[in-house]
Design a protein around this motif. Structure first.
Motif, short mmCIF file in Angstrom:
data_model
loop_
_atom_site.label_atom_id
_atom_site.label_comp_id
_atom_site.label_asym_id
_atom_site.label_seq_id
_atom_site.Cartn_x
_atom_site.Cartn_y
_atom_site.Cartn_z
N ARG A 51 28.59 50.82 -5.32
CA ARG A 51 27.16 50.83 -5.64
C ARG A 51 26.75 49.53 -6.33
NH1 ARG A 51 24.06 55.75 -8.48
NH2 ARG A 51 22.91 55.98 -6.56
N PHE A 52 27.57 49.05 -7.26
CA PHE A 52 27.28 47.80 -7.94
C PHE A 52 27.30 46.63 -6.97
CE2 PHE A 52 28.80 43.98 -10.16
CZ PHE A 52 27.73 43.80 -11.00
N ARG A 53 28.24 46.63 -6.05
CA ARG A 53 28.32 45.56 -5.07
C ARG A 53 27.08 45.53 -4.18
NH1 ARG A 53 33.05 44.47 -0.68
NH2 ARG A 53 32.30 42.43 -0.08
N GLY A 54 26.54 46.69 -3.84
CA GLY A 54 25.32 46.75 -3.05
C GLY A 54 24.14 46.16 -3.79
N TYR A 73 24.63 42.14 -3.96
CA TYR A 73 24.44 41.36 -2.74
C TYR A 73 23.18 41.71 -1.96
CZ TYR A 73 28.95 39.41 -3.61
OH TYR A 73 29.99 38.75 -4.18
N GLY A 74 22.29 42.47 -2.54
CA GLY A 74 20.96 42.64 -1.98
C GLY A 74 20.83 43.60 -0.83
N SER A 75 21.62 44.65 -0.81
CA SER A 75 21.47 45.61 0.27
C SER A 75 20.54 46.76 -0.12
CB SER A 75 22.84 46.17 0.68
OG SER A 75 23.38 46.92 -0.39
N ASP A 76 19.99 46.74 -1.29
CA ASP A 76 19.09 47.81 -1.69
C ASP A 76 17.65 47.49 -1.28
OD1 ASP A 76 18.44 47.01 -5.17
OD2 ASP A 76 18.89 45.73 -3.49
N LEU A 130 13.59 30.73 -5.37
CA LEU A 130 14.91 30.10 -5.36
C LEU A 130 15.92 30.94 -6.15
CD1 LEU A 130 16.49 27.58 -4.46
CD2 LEU A 130 15.86 26.57 -6.66
N ALA A 131 15.51 31.45 -7.29
CA ALA A 131 16.40 32.29 -8.10
C ALA A 131 16.75 33.59 -7.38
CB ALA A 131 15.76 32.58 -9.45
N ILE A 132 15.78 34.18 -6.70
CA ILE A 132 16.03 35.42 -5.97
C ILE A 132 17.01 35.17 -4.83
CG2 ILE A 132 14.98 37.13 -4.43
CD1 ILE A 132 12.52 37.00 -6.24
N SER A 133 16.84 34.06 -4.13
CA SER A 133 17.72 33.79 -2.99
C SER A 133 19.13 33.41 -3.42
CB SER A 133 17.13 32.71 -2.11
OG SER A 133 17.11 31.48 -2.80
N LEU A 134 19.29 32.85 -4.61
CA LEU A 134 20.60 32.44 -5.10
C LEU A 134 21.24 33.45 -6.05
CD1 LEU A 134 20.00 28.65 -5.79
CD2 LEU A 134 21.22 29.67 -3.88
N TRP A 135 20.66 34.63 -6.21
CA TRP A 135 21.10 35.59 -7.21
C TRP A 135 22.59 35.88 -7.20
CZ3 TRP A 135 20.66 37.77 -11.61
CH2 TRP A 135 21.30 38.97 -11.88
N PRO A 136 23.22 36.21 -6.07
CA PRO A 136 24.64 36.55 -6.15
C PRO A 136 25.52 35.37 -6.57
CG PRO A 136 23.76 37.20 -4.01
CD PRO A 136 22.71 36.41 -4.71
N HIS A 137 25.10 34.17 -6.29
CA HIS A 137 25.92 33.01 -6.58
C HIS A 137 25.51 32.31 -7.87
CE1 HIS A 137 27.39 33.60 -2.58
NE2 HIS A 137 26.15 33.56 -2.13
N LEU A 138 24.38 32.68 -8.44
CA LEU A 138 23.86 32.00 -9.63
C LEU A 138 24.61 32.40 -10.89
CD1 LEU A 138 21.55 30.07 -10.29
CD2 LEU A 138 20.15 32.04 -10.81
#
Length: 94
Positions: A3-6, A9-12, A60-68
């Motif tokens: 659930r945390f991984r989802g 990485y933006g699957s919600d 930009l922050a939203i698109s880079l969220w998992p890597h930021l």
């Protein structure tokens, strides 16, 4: 963990709505800015330009969220390691 991984990485659905709404809000702000410039207003173009600029950084922050997050944590750890012991209590941050 799954659930945390989802969420990460933006699957919600919330992430999709947020990312999907960004172009619409940007277009509305750009049109409002164009109209404010055409109407020779003084304050509105400045405020709308700042909002458009802030919205671009938000996108930009939203698109880079998992890597930021790892990049920020890595930079913080590196800077603490580099400057360890350099600042003492007698000097402070001045």
């Amino acid at each position: 963990m799954l659930r945390f991984r989802g969420l990460l990485y933006g699957s919600d659905w919330f992430h999709r709505v947020l990312v999907g709404g960004m172009p619409i809000v940007t277009a509305v702000l750009a049109i409002a800015l164009w109209r404010a410039i055409d109407n020779s207003r003084e304050v509105a173009p400045s405020v709308l330009s700042m909002a458009l600029f802030a919205l671009s950084y938000l996108g930009l922050a939203i698109s880079l969220w998992p890597h930021l997050i790892p990049a920020i944590l890595g930079y913080t750890a590196y800077s603490y390691w580099v400057f360890r012991g350099k600042v003492t209590g007698s000097f402070g941050y001045h």
